[in-house]
Design a protein around this motif. Structure first.
Motif, PDB file in Angstrom:
ATOM      1  N   LEU A 107     -43.060 -44.851  -6.928  1.00 15.90           N
ATOM      2  CA  LEU A 107     -41.061 -45.185  -7.967  1.00 15.90           C
ATOM      3  C   LEU A 107     -41.798 -46.194  -8.483  1.00 15.90           C
ATOM      4  O   LEU A 107     -41.922 -46.366  -9.458  1.00 15.90           O
ATOM      5  N   SER A 108     -43.120 -47.144  -7.680  1.00 13.64           N
ATOM      6  CA  SER A 108     -43.677 -48.144  -8.513  1.00 13.64           C
ATOM      7  C   SER A 108     -44.135 -48.187  -9.189  1.00 13.64           C
ATOM      8  O   SER A 108     -44.409 -48.533 -10.959  1.00 13.64           O
TER       9      SER A 108
ATOM     10  N   TYR B  60     -34.671 -45.608 -10.021  1.00 13.20           N
ATOM     11  CA  TYR B  60     -35.297 -46.327  -9.437  1.00 13.20           C
ATOM     12  C   TYR B  60     -35.067 -48.066  -8.743  1.00 13.20           C
ATOM     13  O   TYR B  60     -35.601 -48.206  -7.654  1.00 13.20           O
TER      14      TYR B  60
ATOM     15  N   GLN C 162     -35.468 -47.513  -4.523  1.00 13.98           N
ATOM     16  CA  GLN C 162     -35.990 -48.808  -4.068  1.00 13.98           C
ATOM     17  C   GLN C 162     -35.156 -49.645  -2.674  1.00 13.98           C
ATOM     18  O   GLN C 162     -35.522 -49.937  -1.615  1.00 13.98           O
TER      19      GLN C 162
ATOM     20  N   ARG D  34     -44.307 -45.224 -11.231  1.00 16.48           N
ATOM     21  CA  ARG D  34     -43.340 -44.558 -12.260  1.00 16.48           C
ATOM     22  C   ARG D  34     -42.946 -45.780 -13.372  1.00 16.48           C
ATOM     23  O   ARG D  34     -42.725 -45.660 -14.312  1.00 16.48           O
ATOM     24  N   GLN D  35     -42.778 -46.655 -12.646  1.00 22.17           N
ATOM     25  CA  GLN D  35     -42.116 -47.737 -13.228  1.00 22.17           C
ATOM     26  C   GLN D  35     -43.109 -48.966 -14.126  1.00 22.17           C
ATOM     27  O   GLN D  35     -42.928 -49.899 -14.436  1.00 22.17           O
ATOM     28  N   ASP D  36     -44.466 -48.572 -13.974  1.00 22.09           N
ATOM     29  CA  ASP D  36     -45.762 -49.774 -14.305  1.00 22.09           C
ATOM     30  C   ASP D  36     -45.137 -50.864 -13.877  1.00 22.09           C
ATOM     31  O   ASP D  36     -46.464 -51.859 -13.864  1.00 22.09           O
ATOM     32  N   LYS D  37     -45.569 -50.522 -12.172  1.00 26.49           N
ATOM     33  CA  LYS D  37     -45.202 -51.692 -11.807  1.00 26.49           C
ATOM     34  C   LYS D  37     -46.204 -52.008 -10.524  1.00 26.49           C
ATOM     35  O   LYS D  37     -46.681 -51.362  -9.313  1.00 26.49           O
TER      36      LYS D  37
ATOM     37  N   MET E 153     -34.582 -41.082  -7.410  1.00 24.59           N
ATOM     38  CA  MET E 153     -36.272 -41.084  -8.077  1.00 24.59           C
ATOM     39  C   MET E 153     -35.644 -40.338  -8.841  1.00 24.59           C
ATOM     40  O   MET E 153     -36.364 -40.469 -10.441  1.00 24.59           O
TER      41      MET E 153
ATOM     42  N   GLY F 251     -34.223 -40.892 -11.656  1.00 25.71           N
ATOM     43  CA  GLY F 251     -34.173 -41.974 -13.217  1.00 25.71           C
ATOM     44  C   GLY F 251     -33.160 -43.424 -11.917  1.00 25.71           C
ATOM     45  O   GLY F 251     -33.583 -44.565 -12.530  1.00 25.71           O
TER      46      GLY F 251
ATOM     47  N   GLN G  99     -45.726 -39.864 -16.501  1.00 23.70           N
ATOM     48  CA  GLN G  99     -44.456 -38.540 -15.572  1.00 23.70           C
ATOM     49  C   GLN G  99     -45.138 -37.841 -16.888  1.00 23.70           C
ATOM     50  O   GLN G  99     -44.844 -35.977 -16.668  1.00 23.70           O
TER      51      GLN G  99
END
Length: 685
Positions: free
Chosen positions: A296-297, A263, A267, A299-302, A258, A261, A530
């Protein structure tokens, strides 16, 4: 039938097999031990056989199997009296409860074991016992008590020259420093512990040290070192067959992926760990993995994916009463709802988080008292039981003396009289013994009730952290627990001077700085959260450059910080504010995934005492004054500072009086001793 020497040899072979990570051989040896002990019908050896079975299960992280085996060992060994074997079984049973997050039960058994070790004067086991108690106290958030326990363990271990125990204690001290945000000291200790573990050859301890170093180096962005240590830990845990610890090592690899980068790779690792943790009921590991997967989610805007991890994480944290983890997950939920523009849901989550943090903070003293009571109460119980036993022995001695005295005189008495006296003496003895038995029974019931009450008290224990996780600075709970004491000491020194008790004090004032990063929301919107986190981390380093180690540096919330400059003269406050503003803007802040950015800050401060000779000023009022100065700095153009050094007015500084309009009025009348860095000062927008 096996001789005692055979059992001793088997126990030594079992110890070596576990130390070498050969659990297949250890299981075979434990089965042989149980078979021989069953044939011998020896309660001691049967108890030790179940203890060995439990130890093997603990090595495999199979605590559901370990717990009944160790309970059986305690049940068999307890009637035989206090012994090292019983203490060892109680100690391991306590650690089994610790790994299952039942810290109240863990401390109960660990203190029982410690009492026996002390009675036996077994210094090596006492050192190990302090170490185990320290790890539980740390999980409960009682960091000072945990540090004290580890220090006692370290002193005894050095005295005994026990390198393995020294390594274990240094490892625990390293983890304690990591929890308190002191990563540099933690790194030094972990590296030293690893070196000593390698020398001792204990594969499990080597794996633990490697894994902690992997996590630490990942956070420090030293990815090559993190990759090496994480993979070393994974290989060793797999070799010794520790399934839970193997998945713990995989979460370290997920964190590394993570941070680099990757991701998708992170996951995949986390999903597999969550699946197995659910199957085997690894609750503590599951909560930590939910938090990492949610991060983690985000950070990915999920956002929806993050909430899918946050919700079960909160439910499990409530179930295990891991309040600190629950508060962290609530904070993540606030972030997720904000990103969805779900204002009502975000507000509800924020209220839940604040309530949790307030409960955690308010219960810290209760937790500390309960932990001390656990040891005190057990010691008291042992003393009461000892008194009863001594009294029973004394009573029996008196009765025996009476019988001898009676026999001396009965030679001069007739046979019938002798018989009557003998029967009467026997009757008295029977009555006295019955009375003593009833007293012991009553005391035993009383002690059992106290144990029940103690167990209930432990269920109220909760976790608190006084350090901000992102920046490593103190958090607002730390400040709220220390500021009143600081203000009282400052006020007392000035009152003693005014009343003629002392000379005028020097460097006996303090300043409250309220600091806010300018246009931080725009930075987050442009570069992502981030980048915002990285800016906050760099800014915390700037604060440490400007202020002293003795000052309180606090992340108050979001992009807002509070600094308490202690033991200064108020004339030093303005230069400090100017230096901070210049230090922040003199160089660009580096970002990992974007070009460096320019950052500035606005500062408001208020000095204390304010004014000299004032009646006690509440902390909330002082903070309000600093806040109004901060807003004046923002309304005057930002990237500057405004400071209030004294108020020359007879008006009471009540909450309703402290308003921008009132300060503006006093300023116009010359009743404020004010400093600022702006050409024109505006109190309101």
């Amino acid at each position: 039938m096996a001789a005692t020497d055979d059992f001793i040899a088997l126990r030594e072979q079992l110890k070596q097999a576990r130390q070498q990570g050969d659990l297949t051989n250890a299981d075979a040896l434990a089965r042989d031990y149980l078979r021989l002990a069953t044939q011998a019908k020896d309660p001691l050896q049967l108890g030790l056989a179940h203890f060995q079975q439990g130890r093997n299960a603990m090595e495999r992280n199979n605590y559901q199997v370990a717990k009944p085996e160790l309970e059986q060992a305690v049940a068999l060994l307890q009637p035989l009296g206090q012994s090292k074997a019983l203490a060892d079984a109680l100690d391991r049973l306590g650690m089994t409860y610790r790994y299952q997050s039942d810290y109240a039960s863990a401390l109960n058994y660990l203190y029982q074991a410690m009492q026996i070790y002390r009675d036996l004067e077994d210094l090596e086991s006492i050192a190990s016992g302090y170490n185990n108690i320290g790890t539980v106290l740390e999980k409960m958030g009682q960091f000072e008590e945990a540090l004290h326990a580890h220090q006692q363990s370290l002193e005894l271990s050095y005295q005994l020259k026990d390198s393995e125990s020294i390594a274990s204690t240094i490892f625990n001290l390293a983890d304690l420093h990591r929890s308190l945000g002191d990563n540099d000291q933690a790194l030094t200790y972990f590296l030293q512990a690893l070196e000593m573990d390698i020398a001792s050859g204990n594969k499990r301890n080597i794996a633990y040290s490697h894994n902690k170093l992997g996590f630490l180096y990942s956070g420090l962005k030293e990815f090559d070192k993190a990759h090496f240590h994480a993979n070393q830990a994974l290989a060793l845990f797999q070799q010794i067959g520790a399934k839970r610890d193997t998945d713990w090592a995989r979460t370290g690899l997920a964190k590394l992926a993570m941070e680099q980068g990757d991701y998708a790779g992170a996951q995949q690792l986390l999903d597999a760990v969550i699946k197995r943790a659910l199957q085997h009921s690894y609750k503590s590991l599951l909560i930590d993995t939910y938090k990492m997967a949610a991060e983690l989610s985000l950070r990915q805007d999920k956002v929806q994916a993050a909430l899918a991890y946050i919700e079960p994480g909160i439910a499990l944290a409530r179930q295990t009463q891991e309040r600190a983890d629950e508060a962290q997950l609530q904070q993540m939920r606030v972030d997720a709802y904000i990103r969805q523009d779900a204002v009502r849901e975000a507000l509800n989550a924020l209220q839940s988080q604040k309530q949790l943090e307030d409960e955690i903070f308010s219960n810290k003293k209760a937790a500390t008292i309960a932990a001390i009571q656990a040891q005190t109460e057990y010691t008291r119980q042992q003393y009461q039981i000892s008194l009863l036993q001594n009294e029973q022995i004394l009573q029996q001695a008196r009765l025996e003396q009476s019988r001898l005295t009676r026999n001396f005189w009965i030679f001069g008495l007739v046979a019938v009289f002798v018989l009557m006296i003998s029967l009467y003496r026997r009757y008295l003895q029977s009555q006295q013994n019955r009375s003593l038995e009833q007293e012991v029974k009553a005391r035993t019931i009383e002690l059992e009730q106290k144990n029940v009450e103690l167990q209930q008290a432990y269920q109220q224990l909760e976790v608190i952290s006084l350090t901000d996780k992102l920046t490593g600075l103190h958090n607002r709970h730390f400040l709220e627990s220390h500021i009143e004491t600081e203000l009282e000491q400052c006020r007392r020194r000035w009152q003693d001077w005014q009343s003629g008790k002392t000379t005028q004090p020097e460097r006996a004032e303090l300043a409250v700085f309220l600091i806010d990063l300018d246009h931080f929301k725009a930075l987050n919107d442009s570069y992502g959260h981030q980048a915002g986190d990285e800016v906050l981390q760099h800014f915390s380093l700037k604060l440490q450059q400007v202020f002293r180690q003795s000052d309180y540096l606090v992340r108050w919330g979001g992009e807002e910080f509070v600094v308490i400059a202690r033991s200064i003269n108020r004339a030093e406050a303005a230069p400090l504010a100017q230096r901070l503003v210049e230090t922040v803007q003199q160089e660009l802040f580096p970002l990992s995934e974007a070009p460096p950015v320019a950052v500035s800050c606005s500062v408001g401060y208020a000095c204390y005492p304010l004014p000299l000779g004032e009646s006690p000023l509440h902390w909330e009022h002082l903070l309000k004054l600093a806040d109004l100065c901060l807003y004046a700095a923002k309304y005057s153009g930002r990237n500057g500072w405004v400071g209030l050094e004294a108020i020359h007015t007879e008006a009471e500084l009540a909450p309703g009086v402290i308003t921008p309009g009132q300060l503006q009025l006093w300023h116009s009348k010359g009743q404020l001793q004010l400093q600022h860095s702006f050409a024109q000062l505006n109190w309101q927008s």
